[in-house]
Scaffold this active site. Structure first.
Site, mmCIF file in Angstrom:
data_model
loop_
_atom_site.group_PDB
_atom_site.id
_atom_site.type_symbol
_atom_site.label_atom_id
_atom_site.label_comp_id
_atom_site.label_asym_id
_atom_site.label_seq_id
_atom_site.Cartn_x
_atom_site.Cartn_y
_atom_site.Cartn_z
ATOM 1 N N ASP A 177 32.386 34.991 35.142
ATOM 2 C CA ASP A 177 32.434 34.088 36.299
ATOM 3 C C ASP A 177 32.077 32.681 35.835
ATOM 4 O OD1 ASP A 177 33.013 36.044 38.187
ATOM 5 O OD2 ASP A 177 30.940 36.286 38.855
ATOM 6 N N ARG A 193 40.695 33.314 35.350
ATOM 7 C CA ARG A 193 40.724 33.305 36.812
ATOM 8 C C ARG A 193 40.718 31.834 37.233
ATOM 9 N NH1 ARG A 193 35.478 35.057 38.878
ATOM 10 N NH2 ARG A 193 36.216 37.197 38.737
HETATM 11 C C1 LIG Z 1 38.124 36.828 43.372
HETATM 12 C C2 LIG Z 1 37.355 35.549 43.499
HETATM 13 C C3 LIG Z 1 36.487 35.174 42.475
HETATM 14 C C4 LIG Z 1 35.792 33.971 42.558
HETATM 15 N N1 LIG Z 1 35.001 33.588 41.513
HETATM 16 C C5 LIG Z 1 34.423 32.382 41.533
HETATM 17 C C6 LIG Z 1 33.719 31.887 40.403
HETATM 18 O O1 LIG Z 1 33.636 32.549 39.360
HETATM 19 N N2 LIG Z 1 33.143 30.662 40.492
HETATM 20 C C7 LIG Z 1 33.254 29.889 41.619
HETATM 21 O O2 LIG Z 1 32.729 28.766 41.625
HETATM 22 N N3 LIG Z 1 33.904 30.337 42.700
HETATM 23 C C8 LIG Z 1 34.487 31.547 42.689
HETATM 24 N N4 LIG Z 1 35.180 31.988 43.776
HETATM 25 C C9 LIG Z 1 35.103 31.224 45.041
HETATM 26 C C10 LIG Z 1 36.186 30.168 45.117
HETATM 27 O O3 LIG Z 1 35.905 29.167 44.154
HETATM 28 C C11 LIG Z 1 36.260 29.513 46.513
HETATM 29 O O4 LIG Z 1 35.091 28.854 46.795
HETATM 30 C C12 LIG Z 1 36.533 30.493 47.619
HETATM 31 O O5 LIG Z 1 37.461 31.446 47.232
HETATM 32 C C13 LIG Z 1 37.110 29.750 48.847
HETATM 33 O O6 LIG Z 1 38.239 29.037 48.468
HETATM 34 P P1 LIG Z 1 39.718 29.428 48.902
HETATM 35 O O7 LIG Z 1 40.612 29.194 47.729
HETATM 36 O O8 LIG Z 1 39.774 30.769 49.473
HETATM 37 O O9 LIG Z 1 40.110 28.292 49.945
HETATM 38 P P2 LIG Z 1 39.351 27.751 51.226
HETATM 39 O O10 LIG Z 1 40.204 26.638 51.738
HETATM 40 O O11 LIG Z 1 37.923 27.447 50.941
HETATM 41 O O12 LIG Z 1 39.396 28.990 52.194
HETATM 42 C C14 LIG Z 1 40.580 29.409 52.835
HETATM 43 C C15 LIG Z 1 40.178 30.315 53.987
HETATM 44 O O13 LIG Z 1 39.697 31.553 53.471
HETATM 45 C C16 LIG Z 1 38.575 32.012 54.228
HETATM 46 N N5 LIG Z 1 37.411 32.172 53.322
HETATM 47 C C17 LIG Z 1 37.244 31.597 52.116
HETATM 48 N N6 LIG Z 1 36.091 32.019 51.530
HETATM 49 C C18 LIG Z 1 35.505 32.867 52.425
HETATM 50 C C19 LIG Z 1 34.293 33.640 52.421
HETATM 51 N N7 LIG Z 1 33.441 33.629 51.381
HETATM 52 N N8 LIG Z 1 34.023 34.406 53.513
HETATM 53 C C20 LIG Z 1 34.882 34.448 54.583
HETATM 54 N N9 LIG Z 1 36.062 33.739 54.629
HETATM 55 C C21 LIG Z 1 36.359 32.967 53.586
HETATM 56 C C22 LIG Z 1 38.317 31.001 55.326
HETATM 57 O O14 LIG Z 1 38.985 31.448 56.481
HETATM 58 C C23 LIG Z 1 39.003 29.752 54.826
HETATM 59 O O15 LIG Z 1 39.447 28.934 55.850
HETATM 60 C C24 LIG Z 1 35.932 33.151 43.709
HETATM 61 C C25 LIG Z 1 36.824 33.512 44.719
HETATM 62 C C26 LIG Z 1 37.538 34.687 44.625
HETATM 63 C C27 LIG Z 1 38.511 35.029 45.697
#
Ligand SMILES: Cc1cc2nc3c(=O)[nH]c(=O)nc-3n(C[C@H](O)[C@H](O)[C@H](O)COP(=O)(O)OP(=O)(O)OC[C@H]3O[C@@H](n4cnc5c(N)ncnc54)[C@H](O)[C@@H]3O)c2cc1C
Length: 225
Positions: free
Chosen positions: A51, A101
């Site tokens: 991560d 990722r």
């Molecule tokens: C498989 C996976 C691994 C990840 N690993 C890392 C990592 O190693 N380091 C890191 O900094 N970040 C990590 N993240 C988090 C990522 O960086 C984002 O902060 C997070 O995924 C929200 O961004 P988004 O692309 O979904 O877009 P956004 O525009 O933030 O979200 C789109 C929509 O998705 C929904 N949503 C998003 N997140 C959530 C949540 N947690 N709970 C409920 N609804 C939500 C909301 O409805 C939002 O409007 C990871 C995410 C995923 C999916």
């Protein structure tokens, strides 16, 4: 955990945060622990994803990854589209033929380090994804943002990539309808599942890292189908 995944025949790899293995205390110690884990995973035909955490540990994290990658092919890293450094990192990762990722980034970072605008971050995500896929890197496309999923599908189609060259990734419990849509379209999709006994401490830490998550959770709980 690797043994349990293996003996139960689960199609699951393992993601690790290096600060949980002492990265902030002793980088060499952390590397040695990772070496042991990635080596064990290799013997079992499994894969370890590192991560990416906040900007203060990015260099150390990538250093440990680079050293492991010199020896192992079953280890991947993660990068964040909101970081200003990301396109430089993409260049380094392309040279290593890394397995990455790509996510937006969850930690609250200062503006001098991270892009802040939603559109800017999405454009940087799409550019990084295009460069990585074009350069032959395997990418875990980690997002729930419908527009980025559309962008990803467009790039995949443009390059004529088959489904073994990338996968989508989503967090457990987030937008399951979109998850089913992606899966039904024929893409591979991996679910990130936090695992362990200390789920409450983990959840509180994630909330402290980014209070926005509380809003998402509340919205999801109130969503009327
Ligand atoms: C498989 C996976 C691994 C990840 N690993 C890392 C990592 O190693 N380091 C890191 O900094 N970040 C990590 N993240 C988090 C990522 O960086 C984002 O902060 C997070 O995924 C929200 O961004 P988004 O692309 O979904 O877009 P956004 O525009 O933030 O979200 C789109 C929509 O998705 C929904 N949503 C998003 N997140 C959530 C949540 N947690 N709970 C409920 N609804 C939500 C909301 O409805 C939002 O409007 C990871 C995410 C995923 C999916």
């Amino acid at each position: 955990m690797l043994e349990a995944i293996h003996s139960n025949g689960l199609e699951s790899n393992v993601s690790i945060k290096l600060t949980m293995l002492g990265l902030l205390i002793d980088e060499e110690f952390c590397f040695q622990r990772m070496h042991e884990i990635v080596g064990d995973a290799k013997k079992r035909g499994n894969f370890i994803r590192i991560d990416i955490e906040d900007s203060s540990v990015a260099d150390k994290t990538f250093r440990v990854y680079r050293r492991l990658r010199e020896e192992f092919d079953n280890v991947g890293a993660a990068i964040q589209a909101y970081m200003r450094r990301t396109q430089d990192d993409v260049g380094d990762f392309l040279a290593m033929n890394a397995n990455l990722r790509l996510c937006k980034g969850i930690y609250v970072e200062p503006r001098r380090i991270a892009w802040k605008g939603h559109h800017t971050i999405n454009a940087n995500f799409a550019l990084a994804l295009r460069r990585l896929l074009e350069g032959g890197c395997y990418v875990g496309i980690a997002t729930h943002d419908e527009h980025l999923i559309w962008e990803a599908e467009r790039i995949v189609r443009e390059f004529g990539l088959d489904r073994t060259k990338y996968e989508f990734q989503m967090l457990l419990g987030v937008d399951e309808e979109l998850r089913d849509i992606i899966h039904a379209a024929g893409h591979r999709l991996r679910i990130y599942v936090p695992f362990g006994k200390h789920w409450y401490a983990y959840s509180m830490r994630r909330l402290r890292e980014n209070p926005k998550i509380a809003g998402y959770a509340a919205k999801a709980a109130l969503r009327i189908k």
